[in-house]
Design a protein around this motif. Sequence first.
Motif, PDB file in Angstrom:
ATOM      1  N   PRO A 407       0.718  -1.186   0.025  1.00 54.18           N
ATOM      2  CA  PRO A 407      -0.123   0.063   0.004  1.00 54.18           C
ATOM      3  C   PRO A 407       0.786   1.297  -0.102  1.00 54.18           C
ATOM      4  O   PRO A 407       2.104   1.151   0.162  1.00 54.18           O
ATOM      5  N   SER A 408       0.145   2.388  -0.298  1.00 53.18           N
ATOM      6  CA  SER A 408       0.752   3.582  -0.076  1.00 53.18           C
ATOM      7  C   SER A 408       1.682   3.787   1.415  1.00 53.18           C
ATOM      8  O   SER A 408       1.306   3.370   2.229  1.00 53.18           O
ATOM      9  N   TYR A 409       2.782   4.582   1.424  1.00 55.51           N
ATOM     10  CA  TYR A 409       3.567   4.797   2.701  1.00 55.51           C
ATOM     11  C   TYR A 409       2.681   5.509   3.560  1.00 55.51           C
ATOM     12  O   TYR A 409       1.931   6.550   3.464  1.00 55.51           O
ATOM     13  N   ASN A 503     -10.844  -6.667  -5.932  1.00 56.12           N
ATOM     14  CA  ASN A 503     -11.516  -5.424  -6.383  1.00 56.12           C
ATOM     15  C   ASN A 503     -11.704  -4.525  -5.454  1.00 56.12           C
ATOM     16  O   ASN A 503     -12.260  -3.177  -5.541  1.00 56.12           O
ATOM     17  N   ARG A 504     -11.195  -4.468  -3.925  1.00 52.88           N
ATOM     18  CA  ARG A 504     -11.276  -3.302  -2.877  1.00 52.88           C
ATOM     19  C   ARG A 504      -9.927  -2.963  -2.303  1.00 52.88           C
ATOM     20  O   ARG A 504      -9.899  -2.803  -1.246  1.00 52.88           O
ATOM     21  N   GLY A 505      -8.994  -2.911  -3.260  1.00 53.53           N
ATOM     22  CA  GLY A 505      -7.482  -2.711  -2.723  1.00 53.53           C
ATOM     23  C   GLY A 505      -7.316  -3.546  -1.640  1.00 53.53           C
ATOM     24  O   GLY A 505      -7.198  -4.804  -1.862  1.00 53.53           O
ATOM     25  N   TRP A 506      -6.701  -3.084  -0.499  1.00 54.81           N
ATOM     26  CA  TRP A 506      -6.066  -3.933   0.294  1.00 54.81           C
ATOM     27  C   TRP A 506      -7.027  -4.188   1.573  1.00 54.81           C
ATOM     28  O   TRP A 506      -7.967  -3.381   1.907  1.00 54.81           O
ATOM     29  N   PHE A 593      -6.888  -0.747   7.107  1.00 57.60           N
ATOM     30  CA  PHE A 593      -6.899  -1.610   5.898  1.00 57.60           C
ATOM     31  C   PHE A 593      -8.366  -2.454   6.128  1.00 57.60           C
ATOM     32  O   PHE A 593      -8.588  -3.088   5.173  1.00 57.60           O
ATOM     33  N   MET A 594      -9.391  -2.001   7.198  1.00 57.39           N
ATOM     34  CA  MET A 594     -10.339  -2.634   7.187  1.00 57.39           C
ATOM     35  C   MET A 594     -11.283  -2.216   6.108  1.00 57.39           C
ATOM     36  O   MET A 594     -11.728  -1.001   6.181  1.00 57.39           O
TER      37      MET A 594
END
Length: 669
Positions: A407-409, A503-506, A593-594
């Motif tokens: 993911p992004s930092y 389909n929903r990222g992390w 991340f939820m």
Amino acid sequence: MEGVPGMNTVPNPNHYDKSIVLDVKPLRSLRPVFPNGNQGPPFVGVPPFGPSTTGYSPFFPFGAQPPTQDTPDLNQTQYTPPPSFVPPLQSYRTPTTASNGPSSSTGAKRGRPKGSGNAKKKDKTVPKEPGLEVQVVKRFSGVFDSGISTAEREDGNGDLVSSVLMRFDAVRRRLSQVEYAKAATAKAAGALMSNGVRTNMKKRVGTVPGIEVGDIFFSRIEMCLVGLHMQTMAGIDYITSKAAGADEEPLATSIVSAGRYDGEAQDPESLIYSGQGGNADKNKQASDQKLERGNLALERSLRKGNGVRVIRGEEDPASKTGRIYIYDGLYTISESWVEKGKSGCNTFKYKLVRVPGQPPAFGYWKAVHKWKEGLTPRTGLILPDITSGVESKAVSLVNDVDDERGPSYFTYISTLKHSEAFRITQQDTAGCSCRGSCAPGDLNCTCIRRNGGDIPYLNGVMLVSRRPMVYECGTTCPCHASCKNKVIQTGLKSRMEVFKTGNRGWGLRSWDPIRAGSFICEYAGEVKDRGEIRMDQEDDEFVFDTSRVCNSFKWNYEPALVDEDPSDEISEEFNLPAPLLISAKNFGNVARFMNHSCSPNVLWQPVISEGNGEQVVHIAFFAIRHIPPMAELTYDYGVSLTSEARDGSVLHGKRQCNCGSVKCRGSFG
């Protein structure tokens, strides 16, 4: 095998002839052995209050000694009966003319469940079983309406199964909180059964409506309440059917395997199961197992080829003595044989093979165990611990979907970060003065007094009920670090994994099973004022906003089921002094991340803890229901009040929802 045409067998060291066990009678001529109608109800539960009915003694395992003539099978777990003061409950089902296996029953009372709105026509009268009335002395009398119709009691669905299990565990947590810790499960079961709070009472071969492969249960009585396995002790459940012109023949519907396997039984795709009976009796004399009841049902199912539900038992990693039961789907019996047991007596053995095409369940448990032990590597592992040691338990970063490396930092923190504390200016900020641990009912304890005289948690892990606000002991309270009123500040309780979704990222999931009510994590990040959020909200997907509107649902226990005054019911509406906004874009923890879901398995609860003379509001997450390993953790993000309503009724969020739930409202945020 000679003497029994068509029987599939495998050799054994003793080359034992099964016809000896059959007493040289053809298998088709044997009849199952059932108790007759004059022997009392086939199953007796436990009411929460009141003495036993005249003429009926407590039924094992609910207060009496186990019957010696019906010894348990080799696959069941050792059961420790509750204290003997627990009285029995009237049989919960009206006997019918046709036998329905070892446990036939119908409901007693009905009522209206809170949070269940799909009940059809309700019966206002309660059918009573002749001669089985129970004298129940209650302080707060009244007609209880479970909201479950007669038809829904026989055949359930996903909503009903979820509702029954949540209501049961809510009652169990409350009883554990007050005074019935050791007997809470039995008392909760009695309360629900005597008031008709159950579903899927009609026995069936095959799948059970509303129960999914991989669902987990923390007691056998939970499986009984939703119709997965009707036996609270026996490992084999079965149903009888009558073919045209033939005698009644039993068919196995489900088995519970205790998890004490050898060799190939650890295979998640097959199982070697021992028949029931034959254990040592009161005279310590073991005997050969007999081809009757559950054993006969398994033999009949072998010939017929019907699917049998298999529930696997595993040790509860959070309890020294507890067990967790995993519904592993349908199996077919491929073969059976007889072999000598350790006692030297004959034991039936059955090999069951998992029906292909089902999602993994027990297989996940075995895979996670190997990852934890380092026996096999986790496929797609990027980082073993994204927290860099901030959390006491590692949080893995995994991507087995595509080539994205993470993911992004952001900077990992475990609690709130703010330039100015979120203060509650009109309340006393002093903590408690307890030495050791805070005790429930101790009104000299400031923290206990703020929580209404109770500790809001069980065992320092589990939220009993949602409240307008939970007050935890803070860092300046002199009570011990292991005080049961210190939960969110103790960190993660489960081994977590951040993983790439389709389909929903992390997303976030746990390697460990999570029991309903258990603490998961808090929402860590930077506390913001609304002006700061408004400036960059468009590109900030990690904002938690307490002012958003979420779908309402009932989670707390119903006072009538624990004989409490309804006027003392705890409100589930939160009472925040001001809206709280937390951004986890640059600083955060696993909670960032939820993902959102319109049918979540996680809820949030505001918690106040004192520190440095200030009271700070935290957002804590707890499990709505039991969550199996590797199931994604989700909560309802809600919809902003500023969102425009469409069709004049429903609020729509700013972001499109891809949760995939049948109840998806299409948007959030």
